[in-house]
Design a protein around this motif. Structure first.
Motif, PDB file in Angstrom:
ATOM      1  N   UNK A 213      24.413  56.452  23.153  1.00 17.08           N
ATOM      2  CA  UNK A 213      25.531  56.037  23.851  1.00 17.08           C
ATOM      3  C   UNK A 213      25.579  54.636  24.682  1.00 17.08           C
ATOM      4  N   UNK A 214      26.566  53.868  24.247  1.00 15.22           N
ATOM      5  CA  UNK A 214      26.520  52.552  25.095  1.00 15.22           C
ATOM      6  C   UNK A 214      27.659  52.684  26.058  1.00 15.22           C
ATOM      7  N   UNK A 215      27.262  52.019  27.427  1.00 16.87           N
ATOM      8  CA  UNK A 215      28.459  52.004  28.460  1.00 16.87           C
ATOM      9  C   UNK A 215      28.102  50.572  29.057  1.00 16.87           C
ATOM     10  N   UNK A 216      29.251  50.123  29.715  1.00 15.04           N
ATOM     11  CA  UNK A 216      29.217  49.041  30.653  1.00 15.04           C
ATOM     12  C   UNK A 216      28.794  48.908  31.793  1.00 15.04           C
ATOM     13  N   UNK A 217      28.728  49.877  32.414  1.00 19.86           N
ATOM     14  CA  UNK A 217      28.231  50.068  33.920  1.00 19.86           C
ATOM     15  C   UNK A 217      27.338  51.417  34.249  1.00 19.86           C
ATOM     16  N   UNK A 218      26.870  51.331  35.584  1.00 24.62           N
ATOM     17  CA  UNK A 218      26.314  52.573  35.987  1.00 24.62           C
ATOM     18  C   UNK A 218      27.483  53.721  36.069  1.00 24.62           C
TER      19      UNK A 218
ATOM     20  N   UNK B 264      15.030  52.974  33.888  1.00 18.83           N
ATOM     21  CA  UNK B 264      14.879  51.662  34.155  1.00 18.83           C
ATOM     22  C   UNK B 264      15.945  50.671  33.451  1.00 18.83           C
ATOM     23  N   UNK B 265      15.893  49.366  33.727  1.00 20.29           N
ATOM     24  CA  UNK B 265      14.872  48.900  34.367  1.00 20.29           C
ATOM     25  C   UNK B 265      15.080  48.579  35.844  1.00 20.29           C
TER      26      UNK B 265
ATOM     27  N   UNK C 189      20.772  49.714  41.385  1.00 18.73           N
ATOM     28  CA  UNK C 189      22.190  50.231  41.444  1.00 18.73           C
ATOM     29  C   UNK C 189      22.063  51.626  41.601  1.00 18.73           C
ATOM     30  N   UNK C 190      21.190  52.322  41.204  1.00 20.79           N
ATOM     31  CA  UNK C 190      21.275  53.873  41.209  1.00 20.79           C
ATOM     32  C   UNK C 190      20.730  54.411  42.398  1.00 20.79           C
TER      33      UNK C 190
END
Length: 164
Positions: free
Chosen positions: A76-81, A100-101, A107-108
């Motif tokens: 899946x592709x997403x744009x944010x955490x 990662x990275x 951010x996590x």
């Protein structure tokens, strides 16, 4: 939902250089595979691109700002955490791994519920780093040590941390 950051880090928190790992530790790879198999794994695009193909038996969530980024099946592709975590919730995941990275780990870190860290006994030159593990926030709950041997150039400890 458990959100676990899993990484191998050097004494200086280094995790990579030029989009490559800094060491070859077969027993750490086995641990990583055993922990992440069957789960959703969240990563940045650059981390995803280091794999020759998607890792088997895992659902990949790739965070990227690139429009029209094409990925294989089971990715899946997403744009944010936030979008990555929302997707995991929608799919009712009990446990997800962040692999990662450095920017994604950063951010996590505040939303993570646990850390599974391989501390490698080396201080290499690097351009990607894991965030500092604050002992006021994280408590080690288990440690497995591994000495240097014919397959491992560096000693390492696999430490599991839980949030205090």
């Amino acid at each position: 939902m458990e959100i676990l950051l899993i990484a191998a880090i050097a004494k200086n928190n280094a995790i990579g250089k030029d989009n490559k790992l800094l060491w070859h530790l077969p027993d750490d790879f086995k641990y990583f595979k055993a922990q992440t198999t069957g789960h959703y794994i969240i990563m940045g695009r650059k981390t995803f691109e280091t794999f020759p193909k998607p890792l088997p038996n895992r659902t990949h969530i790739i965070i990227t700002n690139q429009k029209d980024y094409v990925v294989p099946e089971n990715c899946y592709i997403v744009n944010s955490v936030a979008d990555a975590l929302h997707l995991c919730e929608e799919h009712q995941q009990q446990k997800v791994y962040v692999i990662g990275g450095g920017q994604i780990y950063e951010q996590m870190m505040n939303v993570a519920t646990g850390l599974e860290i391989t501390h490698v006994d080396v201080t290499p030159d690097a351009d990607a780093f894991f965030p500092q593990i604050d002992p006021e926030k994280w408590q080690p709950v288990s440690v497995v040590t591994h000495a240097i041997d014919e397959k491992h150039l560096y000693a390492f400890n696999i430490t599991v941390y839980k949030k205090k």
